[in-house]
Motif scaffolding. Structure first.
Motif, PDB file in Angstrom:
ATOM      1  N   LEU A  30      32.782  33.069  51.926  1.00  0.00           N
ATOM      2  CA  LEU A  30      32.315  34.319  52.525  1.00  0.00           C
ATOM      3  C   LEU A  30      31.274  34.119  53.616  1.00  0.00           C
ATOM      4  O   LEU A  30      31.125  34.984  54.479  1.00  0.00           O
ATOM      5  CB  LEU A  30      31.807  35.260  51.436  1.00  0.00           C
ATOM      6  N   VAL A  31      30.580  32.980  53.613  1.00  0.00           N
ATOM      7  CA  VAL A  31      29.646  32.706  54.712  1.00  0.00           C
ATOM      8  C   VAL A  31      30.442  32.498  55.999  1.00  0.00           C
ATOM      9  O   VAL A  31      30.062  32.982  57.069  1.00  0.00           O
ATOM     10  CB  VAL A  31      28.743  31.487  54.409  1.00  0.00           C
ATOM     11  N   GLU A  32      31.575  31.838  55.896  1.00  0.00           N
ATOM     12  CA  GLU A  32      32.428  31.659  57.070  1.00  0.00           C
ATOM     13  C   GLU A  32      32.987  32.997  57.556  1.00  0.00           C
ATOM     14  O   GLU A  32      33.087  33.234  58.766  1.00  0.00           O
ATOM     15  CB  GLU A  32      33.572  30.698  56.768  1.00  0.00           C
ATOM     16  N   LEU A  33      33.330  33.883  56.645  1.00  0.00           N
ATOM     17  CA  LEU A  33      33.783  35.222  57.026  1.00  0.00           C
ATOM     18  C   LEU A  33      32.683  35.943  57.800  1.00  0.00           C
ATOM     19  O   LEU A  33      32.927  36.538  58.847  1.00  0.00           O
ATOM     20  CB  LEU A  33      34.178  36.032  55.790  1.00  0.00           C
ATOM     21  N   PHE A  34      31.453  35.852  57.304  1.00  0.00           N
ATOM     22  CA  PHE A  34      30.308  36.452  57.990  1.00  0.00           C
ATOM     23  C   PHE A  34      30.164  35.858  59.390  1.00  0.00           C
ATOM     24  O   PHE A  34      29.963  36.578  60.366  1.00  0.00           O
ATOM     25  CB  PHE A  34      29.036  36.217  57.161  1.00  0.00           C
ATOM     26  N   ALA A  35      30.269  34.532  59.496  1.00  0.00           N
ATOM     27  CA  ALA A  35      30.142  33.851  60.792  1.00  0.00           C
ATOM     28  C   ALA A  35      31.201  34.330  61.774  1.00  0.00           C
ATOM     29  O   ALA A  35      30.910  34.597  62.945  1.00  0.00           O
ATOM     30  CB  ALA A  35      30.236  32.334  60.606  1.00  0.00           C
ATOM     31  N   GLN A  36      32.438  34.451  61.305  1.00  0.00           N
ATOM     32  CA  GLN A  36      33.517  34.921  62.188  1.00  0.00           C
ATOM     33  C   GLN A  36      33.303  36.376  62.593  1.00  0.00           C
ATOM     34  O   GLN A  36      33.507  36.740  63.753  1.00  0.00           O
ATOM     35  CB  GLN A  36      34.873  34.742  61.513  1.00  0.00           C
ATOM     36  N   ALA A  37      32.897  37.208  61.646  1.00  0.00           N
ATOM     37  CA  ALA A  37      32.695  38.628  61.945  1.00  0.00           C
ATOM     38  C   ALA A  37      31.556  38.846  62.932  1.00  0.00           C
ATOM     39  O   ALA A  37      31.651  39.697  63.821  1.00  0.00           O
ATOM     40  CB  ALA A  37      32.430  39.402  60.647  1.00  0.00           C
ATOM     41  N   LYS A  38      30.484  38.067  62.786  1.00  0.00           N
ATOM     42  CA  LYS A  38      29.316  38.203  63.662  1.00  0.00           C
ATOM     43  C   LYS A  38      29.407  37.330  64.905  1.00  0.00           C
ATOM     44  O   LYS A  38      28.560  37.428  65.792  1.00  0.00           O
ATOM     45  CB  LYS A  38      28.038  37.837  62.888  1.00  0.00           C
ATOM     46  N   ARG A  39      30.413  36.463  64.937  1.00  0.00           N
ATOM     47  CA  ARG A  39      30.602  35.526  66.058  1.00  0.00           C
ATOM     48  C   ARG A  39      29.367  34.654  66.272  1.00  0.00           C
ATOM     49  O   ARG A  39      28.833  34.547  67.375  1.00  0.00           O
ATOM     50  CB  ARG A  39      31.000  36.250  67.321  1.00  0.00           C
ATOM     51  N   VAL A  40      28.915  34.047  65.152  1.00  0.00           N
ATOM     52  CA  VAL A  40      27.787  33.123  65.186  1.00  0.00           C
ATOM     53  C   VAL A  40      28.228  31.809  64.548  1.00  0.00           C
ATOM     54  O   VAL A  40      29.278  31.732  63.907  1.00  0.00           O
ATOM     55  CB  VAL A  40      26.556  33.695  64.434  1.00  0.00           C
ATOM     56  N   SER A  41      27.415  30.785  64.701  1.00  0.00           N
ATOM     57  CA  SER A  41      27.734  29.498  64.088  1.00  0.00           C
ATOM     58  C   SER A  41      27.615  29.606  62.568  1.00  0.00           C
ATOM     59  O   SER A  41      26.966  30.522  62.042  1.00  0.00           O
ATOM     60  CB  SER A  41      26.777  28.422  64.595  1.00  0.00           C
ATOM     61  N   PHE A  42      28.212  28.646  61.879  1.00  0.00           N
ATOM     62  CA  PHE A  42      28.121  28.640  60.420  1.00  0.00           C
ATOM     63  C   PHE A  42      26.668  28.496  59.981  1.00  0.00           C
ATOM     64  O   PHE A  42      26.228  29.154  59.044  1.00  0.00           O
ATOM     65  CB  PHE A  42      28.980  27.516  59.831  1.00  0.00           C
ATOM     66  N   GLY A  43      25.916  27.651  60.668  1.00  0.00           N
ATOM     67  CA  GLY A  43      24.506  27.461  60.334  1.00  0.00           C
ATOM     68  C   GLY A  43      23.707  28.744  60.467  1.00  0.00           C
ATOM     69  O   GLY A  43      22.882  29.074  59.607  1.00  0.00           O
ATOM     70  N   ASP A  44      23.949  29.474  61.562  1.00  0.00           N
ATOM     71  CA  ASP A  44      23.256  30.751  61.744  1.00  0.00           C
ATOM     72  C   ASP A  44      23.663  31.748  60.663  1.00  0.00           C
ATOM     73  O   ASP A  44      22.833  32.493  60.140  1.00  0.00           O
ATOM     74  CB  ASP A  44      23.542  31.336  63.128  1.00  0.00           C
ATOM     75  N   ALA A  45      24.942  31.760  60.319  1.00  0.00           N
ATOM     76  CA  ALA A  45      25.419  32.669  59.275  1.00  0.00           C
ATOM     77  C   ALA A  45      24.791  32.315  57.930  1.00  0.00           C
ATOM     78  O   ALA A  45      24.369  33.202  57.185  1.00  0.00           O
ATOM     79  CB  ALA A  45      26.942  32.614  59.177  1.00  0.00           C
ATOM     80  N   LEU A  46      24.699  31.013  57.637  1.00  0.00           N
ATOM     81  CA  LEU A  46      24.090  30.591  56.381  1.00  0.00           C
ATOM     82  C   LEU A  46      22.625  31.012  56.324  1.00  0.00           C
ATOM     83  O   LEU A  46      22.159  31.528  55.306  1.00  0.00           O
ATOM     84  CB  LEU A  46      24.226  29.079  56.209  1.00  0.00           C
ATOM     85  N   ARG A  47      21.916  30.845  57.429  1.00  0.00           N
ATOM     86  CA  ARG A  47      20.511  31.264  57.476  1.00  0.00           C
ATOM     87  C   ARG A  47      20.374  32.768  57.260  1.00  0.00           C
ATOM     88  O   ARG A  47      19.526  33.228  56.495  1.00  0.00           O
ATOM     89  CB  ARG A  47      19.878  30.872  58.816  1.00  0.00           C
ATOM     90  N   GLU A  48      21.221  33.557  57.935  1.00  0.00           N
ATOM     91  CA  GLU A  48      21.141  35.017  57.784  1.00  0.00           C
ATOM     92  C   GLU A  48      21.488  35.455  56.368  1.00  0.00           C
ATOM     93  O   GLU A  48      20.826  36.350  55.810  1.00  0.00           O
ATOM     94  CB  GLU A  48      22.067  35.702  58.790  1.00  0.00           C
ATOM     95  N   CYS A  49      22.513  34.849  55.777  1.00  0.00           N
ATOM     96  CA  CYS A  49      22.899  35.208  54.410  1.00  0.00           C
ATOM     97  C   CYS A  49      21.812  34.822  53.415  1.00  0.00           C
ATOM     98  O   CYS A  49      21.511  35.584  52.493  1.00  0.00           O
ATOM     99  CB  CYS A  49      24.220  34.542  54.038  1.00  0.00           C
ATOM    100  N   ALA A  50      21.217  33.648  53.596  1.00  0.00           N
ATOM    101  CA  ALA A  50      20.141  33.215  52.706  1.00  0.00           C
ATOM    102  C   ALA A  50      18.949  34.158  52.818  1.00  0.00           C
ATOM    103  O   ALA A  50      18.351  34.540  51.806  1.00  0.00           O
ATOM    104  CB  ALA A  50      19.730  31.779  53.036  1.00  0.00           C
ATOM    105  N   GLN A  51      18.624  34.551  54.044  1.00  0.00           N
ATOM    106  CA  GLN A  51      17.506  35.475  54.249  1.00  0.00           C
ATOM    107  C   GLN A  51      17.811  36.822  53.593  1.00  0.00           C
ATOM    108  O   GLN A  51      16.963  37.397  52.921  1.00  0.00           O
ATOM    109  CB  GLN A  51      17.238  35.654  55.739  1.00  0.00           C
ATOM    110  N   TRP A  52      19.021  37.332  53.766  1.00  0.00           N
ATOM    111  CA  TRP A  52      19.417  38.614  53.183  1.00  0.00           C
ATOM    112  C   TRP A  52      19.323  38.567  51.659  1.00  0.00           C
ATOM    113  O   TRP A  52      18.895  39.521  51.015  1.00  0.00           O
ATOM    114  CB  TRP A  52      20.835  38.962  53.618  1.00  0.00           C
ATOM    115  N   ALA A  53      19.711  37.429  51.080  1.00  0.00           N
ATOM    116  CA  ALA A  53      19.708  37.290  49.626  1.00  0.00           C
ATOM    117  C   ALA A  53      18.349  36.839  49.078  1.00  0.00           C
ATOM    118  O   ALA A  53      18.213  36.641  47.871  1.00  0.00           O
ATOM    119  CB  ALA A  53      20.779  36.292  49.202  1.00  0.00           C
ATOM    120  N   CYS A  54      17.367  36.665  49.982  1.00  0.00           N
ATOM    121  CA  CYS A  54      16.026  36.205  49.591  1.00  0.00           C
ATOM    122  C   CYS A  54      16.077  34.852  48.886  1.00  0.00           C
ATOM    123  O   CYS A  54      15.402  34.616  47.881  1.00  0.00           O
ATOM    124  CB  CYS A  54      15.320  37.234  48.711  1.00  0.00           C
ATOM    125  N   VAL A  55      16.932  33.975  49.391  1.00  0.00           N
ATOM    126  CA  VAL A  55      17.072  32.626  48.864  1.00  0.00           C
ATOM    127  C   VAL A  55      16.601  31.667  49.942  1.00  0.00           C
ATOM    128  O   VAL A  55      17.091  31.730  51.078  1.00  0.00           O
ATOM    129  CB  VAL A  55      18.554  32.317  48.511  1.00  0.00           C
TER     130      VAL A  55
END
Length: 75
Positions: A30-55
């Motif tokens: 699902l992090v890759e899905l987020f990256a594709q939907a937002k058109r960002v790199s996987f690393g950026d998507a992972l950072r955003e998802c981690a921040q959203w989840a407070c991890v």
């Protein structure tokens, strides 16, 4: 058809696998899905998802190294 073509596995051994039937884009987490939907790199998507989840990002990376590896080899 746009808006009605996304399939995401939510159970079983293929949980998180997704496919857009209209564009044929797919991925295995699902992090890759987020990256594709937002058109960002996987690393950026992972950072955003981690921040959203407070991890903390380091904890997210330790928790799922196979997802990070899979994303790098999937592209």
């Amino acid at each position: 058809e746009g808006g009605k073509s996304l399939s995401v596995r939510i159970r079983g051994t293929k949980i998180g696998v997704f496919k857009d039937l209209a564009t044929n884009e797919s991925g295995d987490n699902l992090v890759e899905l987020f990256a594709q939907a937002k058109r960002v790199s996987f690393g950026d998507a992972l950072r955003e998802c981690a921040q959203w989840a407070c991890v903390p990002l380091a904890a997210a990376r330790r928790a799922a190294p196979e997802i990070i590896h899979s994303s790098k080899t999937h592209r």
